[in-house]
Scaffold this active site. Structure first.
Site, PDB file in Angstrom:
ATOM      1  N   ASP A  33      -3.320  17.893  -4.653  1.00  0.00           N
ATOM      2  CA  ASP A  33      -2.061  16.920  -4.221  1.00  0.00           C
ATOM      3  C   ASP A  33      -0.945  17.580  -3.910  1.00  0.00           C
ATOM      4  OD1 ASP A  33      -3.998  14.902  -4.788  1.00  0.00           O
ATOM      5  OD2 ASP A  33      -2.885  14.058  -6.606  1.00  0.00           O
ATOM      6  N   LYS A  55      -1.832  13.650   0.176  1.00  0.00           N
ATOM      7  CA  LYS A  55      -1.762  12.348   0.859  1.00  0.00           C
ATOM      8  C   LYS A  55      -0.205  11.866   1.314  1.00  0.00           C
ATOM      9  CE  LYS A  55      -4.315   9.707  -1.486  1.00  0.00           C
ATOM     10  NZ  LYS A  55      -4.973   8.847  -2.214  1.00  0.00           N
ATOM     11  N   MET A 169       5.726   4.821  -7.984  1.00  0.00           N
ATOM     12  CA  MET A 169       5.347   4.741  -6.543  1.00  0.00           C
ATOM     13  C   MET A 169       6.349   3.545  -6.228  1.00  0.00           C
ATOM     14  SD  MET A 169       1.633   6.024  -6.567  1.00  0.00           S
ATOM     15  CE  MET A 169       0.875   4.490  -7.231  1.00  0.00           C
TER      16      MET A 169
END
Length: 173
Positions: A33, A55, A169
């Site tokens: 990641d 991502k 997040m």
């Protein structure tokens, strides 16, 4: 060979588990990641294939590609480490990756990591539970829709629950 979903911890390379380090040192393929500290990638053997699966916000379509990579490398018998920020099962889509691997008949093992949901507040000097102040902790994503949306966050219910609320997040919201 097995695909290992390894939690890389919350960013500090020193918080990677010993099991995670041992697997990284043997890995033939590392699918990582964007939140993984670069020092951790240096633990992989020379010649290991490093696959950037990072991502960016709004790239949900990339998850299918990541699962395809894990299945393809796992099927060819490589020792694969899927190195994920934090813990694979705490808002990290680890469950989806395990399901894809299992559906493809590829052996998979999850190696827990230190989650930022606890480590972040702790490193800032904030206990997520504290006798007399907070007897529970709730971890929630700030990355989903409204309560009317399937999977949306019911902020009113969370506020009424008491305890410590950790929002991961949540920058955009």
């Amino acid at each position: 060979m097995t695909v290992y979903l390894v939690g890389a911890g919350p960013g500090d390379p020193g918080l990677l588990t010993r099991r995670g380090e041992a697997l990284l040192r043997r890995a033939e393929v590392v699918v990582y990641d964007r939140l993984v500290h670069p020092e951790l990638l240096a633990l992989a053997p020379p010649g290991a294939l490093l696959v950037d699966a990072g991502k960016r916000p709004g790239e949900a379509h990339r998850q299918a590609w990541i699962s395809e990579q894990l299945v393809a490398h796992g099927r060819r018998g490589a020792l694969v480490v899927r190195l994920k920020g934090g813990d694979p099962y705490v808002l990290g889509r680890g469950g989806e990756e395990v399901e894809a691997l299992q559906a493809a008949g590829v052996p998979v093992e999850v190696v827990p990591g230190v989650t930022s949901a606890v480590a972040g507040p702790e490193l800032a000097g904030v206990p997520v539970t504290h006798r007399g102040l907070a007897t529970s902790v709730t971890v929630v994503t700030g990355h989903v829709g409204e309560p009317s949306t399937p999977g949306g966050v019911d902020w009113s219910a969370l506020a009424a629950a008491g305890g410590t609320l950790v929002v991961l997040m949540g920058v955009e919201r």
